[in-house]
Design an enzyme around this catalytic site. Sequence first.
Site, PDB file in Angstrom:
ATOM      1  N   GLY A  38       0.831  -1.203   0.000  1.00 24.32           N
ATOM      2  CA  GLY A  38       0.000   0.000   0.000  1.00 24.32           C
ATOM      3  C   GLY A  38       0.866   1.254   0.000  1.00 24.32           C
ATOM      4  O   GLY A  38       0.635   2.194  -0.777  1.00 24.32           O
ATOM      5  N   HIS A  39       1.885   1.266   0.844  1.00 23.27           N
ATOM      6  CA  HIS A  39       2.807   2.409   0.867  1.00 23.27           C
ATOM      7  C   HIS A  39       3.539   2.543  -0.470  1.00 23.27           C
ATOM      8  O   HIS A  39       3.733   3.657  -0.978  1.00 23.27           O
ATOM      9  CB  HIS A  39       3.851   2.238   1.980  1.00 23.27           C
ATOM     10  N   GLY A 149      -3.022   7.437   1.723  1.00 23.66           N
ATOM     11  CA  GLY A 149      -3.906   6.350   1.359  1.00 23.66           C
ATOM     12  C   GLY A 149      -5.342   6.620   1.779  1.00 23.66           C
ATOM     13  O   GLY A 149      -5.588   7.206   2.831  1.00 23.66           O
ATOM     14  N   GLU A 150      -6.290   6.150   0.960  1.00 23.36           N
ATOM     15  CA  GLU A 150      -7.701   6.230   1.346  1.00 23.36           C
ATOM     16  C   GLU A 150      -8.012   5.259   2.476  1.00 23.36           C
ATOM     17  O   GLU A 150      -9.063   5.343   3.092  1.00 23.36           O
ATOM     18  CB  GLU A 150      -8.595   5.900   0.141  1.00 23.36           C
ATOM     19  N   GLN A 155      -8.498  10.098   8.368  1.00 22.81           N
ATOM     20  CA  GLN A 155      -7.223  10.825   8.352  1.00 22.81           C
ATOM     21  C   GLN A 155      -7.090  11.630   7.061  1.00 22.81           C
ATOM     22  O   GLN A 155      -6.666  12.791   7.079  1.00 22.81           O
ATOM     23  CB  GLN A 155      -6.074   9.829   8.474  1.00 22.81           C
ATOM     24  N   SER A 187      -2.371  -3.217   5.851  1.00 20.54           N
ATOM     25  CA  SER A 187      -2.115  -2.367   7.016  1.00 20.54           C
ATOM     26  C   SER A 187      -0.913  -2.920   7.755  1.00 20.54           C
ATOM     27  O   SER A 187      -0.766  -4.144   7.881  1.00 20.54           O
ATOM     28  CB  SER A 187      -3.333  -2.368   7.955  1.00 20.54           C
ATOM     29  N   SER A 188      -0.083  -2.023   8.258  1.00 20.14           N
ATOM     30  CA  SER A 188       1.071  -2.487   9.029  1.00 20.14           C
ATOM     31  C   SER A 188       0.626  -3.298  10.230  1.00 20.14           C
ATOM     32  O   SER A 188       1.329  -4.203  10.690  1.00 20.14           O
ATOM     33  CB  SER A 188       1.912  -1.296   9.490  1.00 20.14           C
TER      34      SER A 188
END
Lengths: 279, 279
Positions: A38-39, A149-150, A155, A187-188
């Site tokens: 994602g990143h 990110g969406e 956020q 997600s991390s």
Amino acid sequence: MSLPIVRTVADLRAQVSAWRQAGLRTALVPTMGALHDGHLTLVRHGRELADRVIATVFVNPTQFGPNEDFSRYPRDEAGDAAKLASAGCDLLFAPTVDVMYPAGFATSIDVGPVTSRWEGAFRPGHFQGVATVVTKLLLQAGADVACFGEKDYQQLCTIRQLVRDLDIPVQIEGVPTVREADGLALSSRNAYLSPEQRQVAGQLNRVMRGVIDRLHAGEAVDAVLSAGTKALLDAGFTAVDYLALVDALTLEPLTVPAPGRLICTARLGGVRLLDNMAV
Amino acid sequence: MSLPIVRTVADLRAQVSAWRQAGLRTALVPTMGALHDGHLTLVRHGRELADRVIATVFVNPTQFGPNEDFSRYPRDEAGDAAKLASAGCDLLFAPTVDVMYPAGFATSIDVGPVTSRWEGAFRPGHFQGVATVVTKLLLQAGADVACFGEKDYQQLCTIRQLVRDLDIPVQIEGVPTVREADGLALSSRNAYLSPEQRQVAGQLNRVMRGVIDRLHAGEAVDAVLSAGTKALLDAGFTAVDYLALVDALTLEPLTVPAPGRLICTARLGGVRLLDNMAV
């Protein structure tokens, strides 16, 4: 090829200035490290919008609550740097806590109603911490565009409001969520899941897609959300913090079917899983 | 020569960008209008530090309390523009409230302990309003340097802390207070004084100079400040909100004679007069 790393604001600004003087546009990708695809999608997106991409890795203490996972949040700078280099990142900014919050630091930013519900209600102070550190990173770098990110949708809405309200001279880009094959948003914190929890986790997005289908069919919002919450608990989630249809900008709840955003946080033991989708 | 006036952020940024591309440095002088020679000294100081000077005139509603003088605060844009032109100002930015706070605006900035005592205690919310509007003006203009008067000393300390904490890329210049012949600090609110009150007002700085002499002589801080407060009331001031010796950066009270700042706010009827001096 190893990625250049800077750790001071002066070094960061010197690089961005040099690029700007050469006529190059810069994109910023703020992260807390523990990088996943994602990143890296944010980095690749930044490359499409700019000539150079800077990633930041900073696990920001002020956005964690006293009982949250700041100290055990996964950290792997060497691994992160290798992933960033492979995705086409040009520079890593990895400041220490002392660089970001020197002795005497005292300022905080409140972005108002968009931060008060949902994650804001479950994590008091979280979005003040996010808004303050993001403002700092944006002003430290002076990049032309910044990618978020969406996946952390509230956020993203908070950052859009912040940048508009304070006239921060940067373009904010929201980038669609990257998912596993079963729909689980990357997600991390997925690394915290046991194999059994990981099986359950994939049901979150599946249930949400079912909710959206029923909303599109015109069923009553309350009934569909109640059924969705029950389906998540039946699937094995420990708790559902919220499952809500909200205005896509203000995050106020919608009580009749309308274009908006379906947002959810469900728990598996101590792990909170977030997801959201357009309606 | 008439002064160019811009009213939108886009027009402001276009001018600053054009100057920057021509290799020219820009100074910003934020004001609320009702300009006097103190403001014009800021403009002249800006000219020494930069090639071009922009003044802003914006009476910021969010830094006034509900019972304060927002609606009757003096406004005279044509007179202000003429004075600015004569002082060597190059551009006036005079936005409307709608430009600064469009519908949906929601963000506020809290600069922490430096704002909590003194004016912050007497004017709840004042420094959040100041911090938010100053952040906006600094980020709208993108100037190299910004000039603020020492006359509003707690405001200057707040802005220094804000700029440092948020990494706003601008140099903050504090400029010494300009005074009338009898020592009264220039202030737009002096226009509210009756001729009789104006006579009394000059005693504020005279008493403060006496306090500083006694502090320099090593007298006890508490006794000197009490005597100073009594002298102000004897001179005809209606009330003394505070007369304090404080740390020059944190504004925390000092109880033994030390280098710092003597700060005072005294009232004449409904008018609050502020002054401060180095110790």
